[in-house]
Write a protein that holds these residues in place. Sequence first.
Motif, PDB file in Angstrom:
ATOM      1  N   UNK A  50      23.100  45.135  38.910  1.00  0.00           N
ATOM      2  CA  UNK A  50      23.285  44.303  40.093  1.00  0.00           C
ATOM      3  C   UNK A  50      24.701  43.729  40.096  1.00  0.00           C
ATOM      4  N   UNK A  51      25.369  43.812  41.191  1.00  0.00           N
ATOM      5  CA  UNK A  51      26.715  43.285  41.316  1.00  0.00           C
ATOM      6  C   UNK A  51      27.371  43.884  42.550  1.00  0.00           C
ATOM      7  N   UNK A  52      28.522  43.334  42.855  1.00  0.00           N
ATOM      8  CA  UNK A  52      29.287  43.855  43.984  1.00  0.00           C
ATOM      9  C   UNK A  52      30.752  43.568  43.726  1.00  0.00           C
ATOM     10  N   UNK A  53      31.602  44.181  44.537  1.00  0.00           N
ATOM     11  CA  UNK A  53      33.033  43.947  44.378  1.00  0.00           C
ATOM     12  C   UNK A  53      33.324  42.503  44.761  1.00  0.00           C
ATOM     13  N   UNK A  54      33.905  41.778  43.803  1.00  0.00           N
ATOM     14  CA  UNK A  54      34.200  40.375  44.038  1.00  0.00           C
ATOM     15  C   UNK A  54      35.697  40.104  44.128  1.00  0.00           C
ATOM     16  N   UNK A  55      36.494  40.991  43.547  1.00  0.00           N
ATOM     17  CA  UNK A  55      37.948  40.805  43.534  1.00  0.00           C
ATOM     18  C   UNK A  55      38.569  42.158  43.210  1.00  0.00           C
ATOM     19  N   UNK A  56      39.893  42.157  43.115  1.00  0.00           N
ATOM     20  CA  UNK A  56      40.606  43.365  42.701  1.00  0.00           C
ATOM     21  C   UNK A  56      41.593  43.002  41.602  1.00  0.00           C
ATOM     22  N   UNK A  70      48.494  49.008  42.720  1.00  0.00           N
ATOM     23  CA  UNK A  70      47.278  49.785  42.947  1.00  0.00           C
ATOM     24  C   UNK A  70      46.067  48.894  42.653  1.00  0.00           C
ATOM     25  N   UNK A  71      45.324  48.481  43.691  1.00  0.00           N
ATOM     26  CA  UNK A  71      44.148  47.642  43.435  1.00  0.00           C
ATOM     27  C   UNK A  71      42.984  48.458  42.888  1.00  0.00           C
ATOM     28  N   UNK A  72      42.273  47.866  41.938  1.00  0.00           N
ATOM     29  CA  UNK A  72      41.043  48.452  41.401  1.00  0.00           C
ATOM     30  C   UNK A  72      39.953  47.392  41.543  1.00  0.00           C
ATOM     31  N   UNK A  73      38.767  47.783  41.994  1.00  0.00           N
ATOM     32  CA  UNK A  73      37.711  46.793  42.239  1.00  0.00           C
ATOM     33  C   UNK A  73      37.192  46.158  40.950  1.00  0.00           C
ATOM     34  N   UNK A  74      36.845  44.892  41.051  1.00  0.00           N
ATOM     35  CA  UNK A  74      36.187  44.168  39.967  1.00  0.00           C
ATOM     36  C   UNK A  74      34.763  43.911  40.435  1.00  0.00           C
ATOM     37  N   UNK A  75      33.800  44.535  39.760  1.00  0.00           N
ATOM     38  CA  UNK A  75      32.394  44.403  40.119  1.00  0.00           C
ATOM     39  C   UNK A  75      31.775  43.339  39.216  1.00  0.00           C
ATOM     40  N   UNK A  76      31.243  42.310  39.819  1.00  0.00           N
ATOM     41  CA  UNK A  76      30.616  41.219  39.067  1.00  0.00           C
ATOM     42  C   UNK A  76      29.349  40.775  39.772  1.00  0.00           C
ATOM     43  N   UNK A  77      28.562  40.013  39.052  1.00  0.00           N
ATOM     44  CA  UNK A  77      27.342  39.431  39.589  1.00  0.00           C
ATOM     45  C   UNK A  77      27.671  38.554  40.794  1.00  0.00           C
ATOM     46  N   UNK A  78      26.756  38.525  41.709  1.00  0.00           N
ATOM     47  CA  UNK A  78      26.936  37.674  42.882  1.00  0.00           C
ATOM     48  C   UNK A  78      26.826  36.202  42.507  1.00  0.00           C
ATOM     49  N   UNK A  79      26.290  35.916  41.316  1.00  0.00           N
ATOM     50  CA  UNK A  79      26.107  34.526  40.891  1.00  0.00           C
ATOM     51  C   UNK A  79      27.392  33.907  40.357  1.00  0.00           C
ATOM     52  N   UNK A  80      28.372  34.722  40.005  1.00  0.00           N
ATOM     53  CA  UNK A  80      29.617  34.195  39.439  1.00  0.00           C
ATOM     54  C   UNK A  80      30.378  33.386  40.494  1.00  0.00           C
ATOM     55  N   UNK A  81      30.915  32.246  40.081  1.00  0.00           N
ATOM     56  CA  UNK A  81      31.708  31.416  41.000  1.00  0.00           C
ATOM     57  C   UNK A  81      33.064  32.079  41.228  1.00  0.00           C
ATOM     58  N   UNK A  82      33.764  31.658  42.267  1.00  0.00           N
ATOM     59  CA  UNK A  82      35.095  32.214  42.546  1.00  0.00           C
ATOM     60  C   UNK A  82      36.027  31.996  41.357  1.00  0.00           C
ATOM     61  N   UNK A  83      35.934  30.839  40.722  1.00  0.00           N
ATOM     62  CA  UNK A  83      36.774  30.560  39.553  1.00  0.00           C
ATOM     63  C   UNK A  83      36.469  31.554  38.428  1.00  0.00           C
TER      64      UNK A  83
END
Length: 194
Positions: A50-56, A70-83
């Motif tokens: 479970x996760x989605x692209x949250x940043x690059x 060159x951006x590469x996606x960072x896939x993390x849990x949806x529960x992680x805060x922006x920080x």
Amino acid sequence: MRRPTTGLIAGIIVAVLAAGTGAAWWAYHRLKAPPVPSQPTPSESVQVPQGRERAQIYWLSSQGESVKLQPRPLILSQKASDREVLETAINRLLTGPQEAKDATAIPQGTKLLGLSLEKAGIRVNLSQQFTTGGGSASMVERLAQILYTATSIDPNSKVWLEVEGKPLEVLGGEGLEVPQPLSRRQFEQDFDGN
């Protein structure tokens, strides 16, 4: 009509038991063999984390005679805060590229000492290693990598860059001036999109 004799019945029972015992022995030893990995069939469901692209994370990529971000996606849990997302992204950036096609201008050993999200923007505090080595092109590239990764959640954010807790005003021996706060728009104007 002759009736089967007791000996014949006993013989049949022994044959059935012997065949059953042999089959049981074969099945037991067959099951002890290590399983062979198999590919899932289309009807089997495959569990995806479970996760989605949250940043690059922004790496450097050589394109002909130029170097581009060159951006590469960072896939993390949806529960992680922006920080937490930005902290993870910058720490992965500072660790260095995992793929051969990616490169970095950030000196090895650079550490993230602190990161805070404020109403005015993002504060990134890096270790002294960030300021070492490389010429002016390398300095511009490493600024770009940090700026674009830090603003990958919100490209309009402003970034205050610090080294060892002090505002970074000049970078490197050649004296590259670092405007504070940094923004993508200002960076592209000041450094011609490098």
